[in-house]
Motif scaffolding. Structure first.
Motif, mmCIF file in Angstrom:
data_model
loop_
_atom_site.group_PDB
_atom_site.id
_atom_site.type_symbol
_atom_site.label_atom_id
_atom_site.label_comp_id
_atom_site.label_asym_id
_atom_site.label_seq_id
_atom_site.Cartn_x
_atom_site.Cartn_y
_atom_site.Cartn_z
ATOM 1 N N GLY A 304 3.637 35.085 7.373
ATOM 2 C CA GLY A 304 2.881 35.258 6.138
ATOM 3 C C GLY A 304 3.502 36.237 5.178
ATOM 4 O O GLY A 304 2.792 36.913 4.442
ATOM 5 N N ARG A 306 6.703 37.050 2.152
ATOM 6 C CA ARG A 306 7.597 36.380 1.208
ATOM 7 C C ARG A 306 8.889 37.169 0.988
ATOM 8 O O ARG A 306 9.632 36.909 0.048
ATOM 9 C CB ARG A 306 6.878 36.107 -0.116
ATOM 10 C CG ARG A 306 6.280 37.310 -0.793
ATOM 11 C CD ARG A 306 5.306 36.918 -1.901
ATOM 12 N NE ARG A 306 4.776 38.082 -2.600
ATOM 13 C CZ ARG A 306 5.302 38.578 -3.713
ATOM 14 N NH1 ARG A 306 6.339 37.999 -4.274
ATOM 15 N NH2 ARG A 306 4.765 39.633 -4.294
ATOM 16 N N ASN A 327 10.201 31.559 10.238
ATOM 17 C CA ASN A 327 9.110 31.887 9.317
ATOM 18 C C ASN A 327 7.868 31.062 9.611
ATOM 19 O O ASN A 327 7.934 29.827 9.669
ATOM 20 C CB ASN A 327 9.528 31.640 7.867
ATOM 21 C CG ASN A 327 10.489 32.692 7.360
ATOM 22 O OD1 ASN A 327 10.666 33.734 7.980
ATOM 23 N ND2 ASN A 327 11.113 32.426 6.225
ATOM 24 N N ASN A 329 4.460 30.308 7.839
ATOM 25 C CA ASN A 329 3.845 30.488 6.530
ATOM 26 C C ASN A 329 3.122 29.227 6.111
ATOM 27 O O ASN A 329 3.570 28.116 6.411
ATOM 28 C CB ASN A 329 4.905 30.855 5.482
ATOM 29 C CG ASN A 329 4.333 31.681 4.343
ATOM 30 O OD1 ASN A 329 3.471 31.218 3.613
ATOM 31 N ND2 ASN A 329 4.823 32.895 4.211
ATOM 32 N N ASP A 334 7.579 29.719 0.538
ATOM 33 C CA ASP A 334 7.984 30.922 1.265
ATOM 34 C C ASP A 334 8.543 30.634 2.651
ATOM 35 O O ASP A 334 9.332 31.419 3.179
ATOM 36 C CB ASP A 334 6.793 31.883 1.397
ATOM 37 C CG ASP A 334 6.338 32.426 0.051
ATOM 38 O OD1 ASP A 334 7.202 32.818 -0.741
ATOM 39 O OD2 ASP A 334 5.117 32.449 -0.206
ATOM 40 N N VAL A 335 8.139 29.528 3.244
ATOM 41 C CA VAL A 335 8.498 29.292 4.639
ATOM 42 C C VAL A 335 10.000 29.033 4.815
ATOM 43 O O VAL A 335 10.551 29.266 5.895
ATOM 44 C CB VAL A 335 7.674 28.127 5.215
ATOM 45 C CG1 VAL A 335 8.235 26.769 4.795
ATOM 46 C CG2 VAL A 335 7.570 28.224 6.732
#
Length: 624
Positions: A304, A306, A327, A329, A334-335
């Protein structure tokens, strides 16, 4: 024939808001907590009239400034953990333009905010109206178009029949964990008062389920395989951990695997401060202990987050040449950052699935022992930094933070947004709960502190709110102390005076600009700052003029006495304290990329540029 009810656009908006609810994990609650507004040209006869009719069912709060009203709403959404929202109505023109800053705060931090700015007459029959900007490119461009780039969804309601689709889309955006932020519905003045026969079904009670999207199984398998092959993994917990209410699952996960966890500003408190695997804050405003682990980590697990420049130390933090990223997310944007193996889905569900996939696996024992030692060293350093500095008469900012922390209960909240205090709070504050730490460092918006604190108090009156605000931020925006008095909402203000923009002053010296125009001083006859003549500002008197009980603390004993009075009070109270000048310390052992000039005539700037280029060219990299 379908049943209909004839309502104005303003009345339909109010009726619709009343009927919206959200549900997550089987718990249902109303979504809209009320409307904030200043009724003026554009909304007084439209939405304002509708809210008068609905005043028994939807609370209305009169604001002082449109930016402040929207920041109250942002604070409310933050304390509701995005399961609640407030709307803001403004007049045409300058009132609407004042929303831009707070809209940015909401969108950057993924917090739901409904903006209802008034707009010019859709019919144009009246010609150019008061407060209207006429754009020679098109009559269809108004002040409200400035909100387009920072709104997750933006629409202009030029006809009453457009409203149902717009409101439904607005709700779908506001409750979406990946897309939520500021939503703007521009409302022309004449359209607000126009009537239409709306289907009664449009106003039925509607429950919106907050989705918990599950990650792709192949992605989870790949992520688990990467972690199984790691020797020195590290978790970076970001705000999505808290928003997903995944803190319990994260704690279980690290206990099963032995993986240490560090946090960004938005996730501080997600894992208990005392936990043996909580290695503390990281990044350019963190501490060297977690940063040391990050330098050598072979796998970074971002949950979670960025990866802002403060977290990644402007892409210099992760120095292992073979480092990999995983990641978790909910946001596709963002992931995929840092060329990571993506686990796209809800943080809580993804953590649970990853925990199951790693069943029976733990980090090597020698790494586990190193992590526990690091976590202990972090806490020892924090206790050291909040002590009074021998030989210094004035209170230090770090010391003030430590003293205030003594008065905060497990569920109480600390609030801040800008200046040098976010860094010190990130390092030093010991939160008692995930929602007990609310430092807005996504947008780092000066002036956020007081209105956001008020919104948090509205959302959860049971929590004590401790609001740190520097002298620079206070002078920028403080008038919502009057709103707090008006609404009978108690917050505790800690006004910290270091005679200027202390954070930028120390940064200015660091990059060779010699603290130029960063202190609050009288100008001399030559037009330059006279550092021997600081501006004398009595912050307590300013607050007393609003009706706030205000104290001035000169030492640690007085500060504790005043804080006790503030905690015992049932109304907004302020404690003003003068601190020594803030200087950046090197306890993070990390870098922040602030550009220096390639060509300069000042020796200080030339040296700063040499140091800048050396760090940038040897440590900064992209993770591809």
């Amino acid at each position: 024939m379908a049943k209909t009810i004839r309502l104005t656009v303003g009345q339909a908006i109010a009726r619709f808001m009343e009927a919206q609810k959200v549900e997550r994990d089987g718990k249902t609650q109303p979504f809209f907590g009320g409307v904030l507004g200043i009724l003026g040209h554009g909304n007084v006869g439209g939405l304002g009239q509708a809210l008068l009719e609905e005043k028994e069912r939807i609370p209305f709060i009169q604001g002082r400034n449109e930016q402040g009203m929207a920041h109250i709403a942002v604070g409310y959404a933050r304390m509701k953990n995005r399961l609640g929202c407030m709307a803001v109505t403004t007049s045409i023109g300058p009132g609407a333009a004042n929303l831009v800053t707070a809209a940015g705060t909401a969108t950057v931090n993924h917090l739901p905010l409904l903006l209802l700015p008034s707009d010019s007459f859709a019919t144009r029959r009246s010609g150019s109206v008061l407060q209207q900007i006429e754009n020679v490119q098109s009559y269809d461009i108004t002040t409200n178009d400035t909100l387009r780039p920072i709104s997750r969804y933006w629409d202009r309601i030029n006809r009453p029949e457009q409203l149902p689709i717009a409101l439904m889309t607005a709700m779908a955006t506001l409750i979406d964990p990946a897309r939520t932020g500021a939503v703007t519905l521009a409302l022309p003045q004449d359209v607000q008062g126009e009537a239409y026969d709306y289907p009664t079904s449009f106003f039925r009670e509607r429950v919106w389920r907050i989705p918990r999207t599950r990650a792709d199984e192949d992605s989870l398998k790949e992520a688990a395989e990467i972690i199984r092959n790691s020797k020195r993994p590290l978790i970076i917990a970001g705000g999505g951990t808290v928003y997903s209410d995944a803190c319990k699952e994260l704690t279980t996960f690290i206990e099963h695997t032995g993986i240490p966890v560090s946090s960004t500003q938005a996730a501080k408190g997600a894992v208990a401060y005392e936990h043996e695997l909580n290695v503390g804050p990281m990044g350019s405003i963190g501490l060297r202990f977690a940063n040391g682990l990050a330098h050598d980590a072979d796998v970074i697990i971002g949950i979670g987050t960025r990866y802002t420049d403060f977290t990644s130390a402007s892409n210099t933090m992760f120095q292992n040449p073979d480092v990999k990223f995983v990641n978790l997310n909910v946001a596709a944007f963002d992931v995929y950052k840092e060329a990571a193996t993506p686990v796209l889905g809800d943080a809580r569900e993804s953590i649970t699935a990853l925990d199951k996939a790693l069943e029976g696996w733990r980090v090597p024992e020698d790494y586990y022992r190193e992590v526990v030692k690091t976590a202990n060293e972090t806490r020892a350093e924090i206790d050291h930094q909040i002590q009074h500095v021998d030989g210094v008469e004035a209170l230090g900012q770090k010391e003030v933070i430590g003293i205030v922390n003594e008065f905060a209960g497990p569920q109480d909240v600390v609030v801040n947004a800008a200046g040098s205090m976010p860094g010190d709070l990130h390092k030093l504050w010991k939160p008692g709960s995930p929602l007990g730490y609310s430092v807005e460092y996504g947008y780092s918006c000066m002036g956020y502190e007081i209105p956001a604190s008020l919104g948090m108090k509205i959302a959860d009156p049971s929590r004590e709110i401790f609001t740190f605000i520097g002298d620079g931020s206070f002078l920028m925006y403080h008038q919502d102390v009057l709103t707090a008095i008006q609404e009978h909402k108690k917050i505790i203000l800690i006004v910290v005076d270091n005679n200027g923009f202390g954070s930028i002053d120390s940064l200015s010296h660091q990059i060779g600009s010699q603290g130029f125009e960063t202190k609050f001083c009288v100008k001399g006859a030559d037009g330059l700052e006279d550092h021997n003549k600081p501006l004398q500002i009595d912050f307590a008197k300013i607050l007393e003029g609003y009706g706030v009980t205000a104290y001035t603390a000169k030492n640690a004993d007085e500060l504790r006495e005043d804080l006790k009075k503030a905690v015992d009070s049932d109304e907004i109270t302020a404690v003003c304290v003068k601190v020594d000048e803030v200087m950046r310390d090197n306890s993070a052992d990390a870098w922040w990329d602030v550009e220096t000039p390639e060509v300069a005539h000042l020796e200080s700037s030339q040296k700063a540029n040499e140091q800048y280029l050396e760090t940038r060219d040897t440590k900064q990299k992209l993770y591809l």
